[in-house]
Design a protein around this motif. Structure first.
Motif, PDB file in Angstrom:
ATOM      1  N   UNK A  30       0.839  -0.978   0.034  1.00  0.00           N
ATOM      2  CA  UNK A  30       0.009   0.108  -0.081  1.00  0.00           C
ATOM      3  C   UNK A  30       1.051   1.190   0.019  1.00  0.00           C
ATOM      4  N   UNK A  31       0.573   2.077  -0.957  1.00  0.00           N
ATOM      5  CA  UNK A  31       1.320   3.240  -0.934  1.00  0.00           C
ATOM      6  C   UNK A  31       0.283   4.611  -0.768  1.00  0.00           C
ATOM      7  N   UNK A  37       4.391   8.125   5.037  1.00  0.00           N
ATOM      8  CA  UNK A  37       5.220   8.588   3.857  1.00  0.00           C
ATOM      9  C   UNK A  37       5.625   7.457   3.122  1.00  0.00           C
ATOM     10  N   UNK A  38       5.496   6.247   3.812  1.00  0.00           N
ATOM     11  CA  UNK A  38       6.299   5.130   3.049  1.00  0.00           C
ATOM     12  C   UNK A  38       5.295   4.370   2.334  1.00  0.00           C
ATOM     13  N   UNK A  39       5.854   3.073   2.084  1.00  0.00           N
ATOM     14  CA  UNK A  39       5.391   1.800   1.474  1.00  0.00           C
ATOM     15  C   UNK A  39       4.877   0.831   2.532  1.00  0.00           C
ATOM     16  N   UNK A  40       3.655   0.291   2.849  1.00  0.00           N
ATOM     17  CA  UNK A  40       3.357  -0.389   3.792  1.00  0.00           C
ATOM     18  C   UNK A  40       3.166  -1.929   2.933  1.00  0.00           C
ATOM     19  N   UNK A  58       3.851  -7.678   8.678  1.00  0.00           N
ATOM     20  CA  UNK A  58       3.887  -6.146   8.240  1.00  0.00           C
ATOM     21  C   UNK A  58       5.141  -5.494   8.227  1.00  0.00           C
ATOM     22  N   UNK A  59       5.437  -4.497   7.151  1.00  0.00           N
ATOM     23  CA  UNK A  59       6.740  -3.950   7.247  1.00  0.00           C
ATOM     24  C   UNK A  59       6.270  -2.638   6.616  1.00  0.00           C
ATOM     25  N   UNK A  60       6.927  -1.411   7.186  1.00  0.00           N
ATOM     26  CA  UNK A  60       6.711  -0.071   6.610  1.00  0.00           C
ATOM     27  C   UNK A  60       8.028   0.399   6.025  1.00  0.00           C
ATOM     28  N   UNK A  61       8.180   0.603   4.744  1.00  0.00           N
ATOM     29  CA  UNK A  61       9.462   1.360   4.376  1.00  0.00           C
ATOM     30  C   UNK A  61       9.389   3.052   4.232  1.00  0.00           C
ATOM     31  N   UNK A  62      10.351   3.342   4.490  1.00  0.00           N
ATOM     32  CA  UNK A  62      10.371   4.853   4.524  1.00  0.00           C
ATOM     33  C   UNK A  62      10.325   5.472   2.908  1.00  0.00           C
ATOM     34  N   UNK A  66      15.651  11.505   4.305  1.00  0.00           N
ATOM     35  CA  UNK A  66      15.011  12.629   4.897  1.00  0.00           C
ATOM     36  C   UNK A  66      13.736  12.348   5.656  1.00  0.00           C
ATOM     37  N   UNK A  67      13.300  11.087   5.524  1.00  0.00           N
ATOM     38  CA  UNK A  67      12.103  10.649   6.132  1.00  0.00           C
ATOM     39  C   UNK A  67      12.260   9.499   6.803  1.00  0.00           C
ATOM     40  N   UNK A  68      11.383   9.177   7.892  1.00  0.00           N
ATOM     41  CA  UNK A  68      11.379   8.186   8.803  1.00  0.00           C
ATOM     42  C   UNK A  68      10.194   7.482   9.176  1.00  0.00           C
ATOM     43  N   UNK A  69      10.199   6.434   9.727  1.00  0.00           N
ATOM     44  CA  UNK A  69       8.894   5.701  10.016  1.00  0.00           C
ATOM     45  C   UNK A  69       8.913   6.125  11.599  1.00  0.00           C
TER      46      UNK A  69
END
Length: 177
Positions: A30-31, A37-40, A58-62, A66-69
């Motif tokens: 999911x984007x 701000x990332x992809x899930x 479940x994994x969340x990628x930034x 300059x972005x963070x989870x």
């Protein structure tokens, strides 16, 4: 705009009843989810014991430099919603001898022809819709009501009649609205 893309679909298909088939596992990505701000990435599996699709990981990628989870962004992740939306793409339903339809197509067809059915056919359709809902974690009575154009109380009575007639004995009662 939020979107769910399905990848890594296991070729093994599981028949869950009433012409409903689903892969034993798949990945949903999911984007564009709100406040994230990332992809899930959700790895979805069919759990034989629970008899429904569940998120195995479940994994969340930034999104990038300059972005963070953060914990705040993780709280806003609706894993169940991602599982449900991805199921629309990978679950198939076959009525009788006809061809299999993707779940999203089947639901559109079921809703479009709701008023064309006799009561006995409507009860059978209610059982199939209820089975779909419990399999992909959608509120079952609400799905039946929405797709058939009836109230939740009418959907409840239909399912009670179906159970009395032995058409839905194996379905777990999940009175979730």
């Amino acid at each position: 705009m939020s979107q769910v893309i399905v990848k890594a679909v296991d070729p093994e298909r599981i028949h869950v009843g009433d012409g409903i088939h689903m892969p034993s596992s798949w990945d949903a990505i999911a984007t564009g989810e709100p406040n994230n701000l990332g992809a899930i990435r959700v790895h979805v599996v069919y759990d034989q014991q629970l008899r429904r699709s569940v998120a195995a990981s479940v994994r969340v990628d930034r999104a990038g430099e300059g972005e963070e989870v953060t914990a705040a962004s993780l709280r806003d992740v609706s894993v169940l919603n991602i599982v449900q939306r991805s199921a629309l793409q990978v679950v198939t339903v076959r009525r009788g001898e006809g061809g299999a339809l993707r779940l999203s197509e089947y639901l559109a067809d079921a809703q479009a022809h709701a008023s064309d059915r006799e009561y006995a056919e409507t009860v059978l359709e209610a059982v199939r819709l209820y089975r779909i809902a419990t399999t992909v974690n959608i509120a079952p009575l609400k799905l039946v009501a929405d797709q058939l154009g009836v109230s939740v109380s009418t959907a409840t009575r239909m399912m009670a009649r179906a159970r009395e007639a032995g058409l839905a004995e194996d379905l777990t009662i999940r009175e979730t609205y």
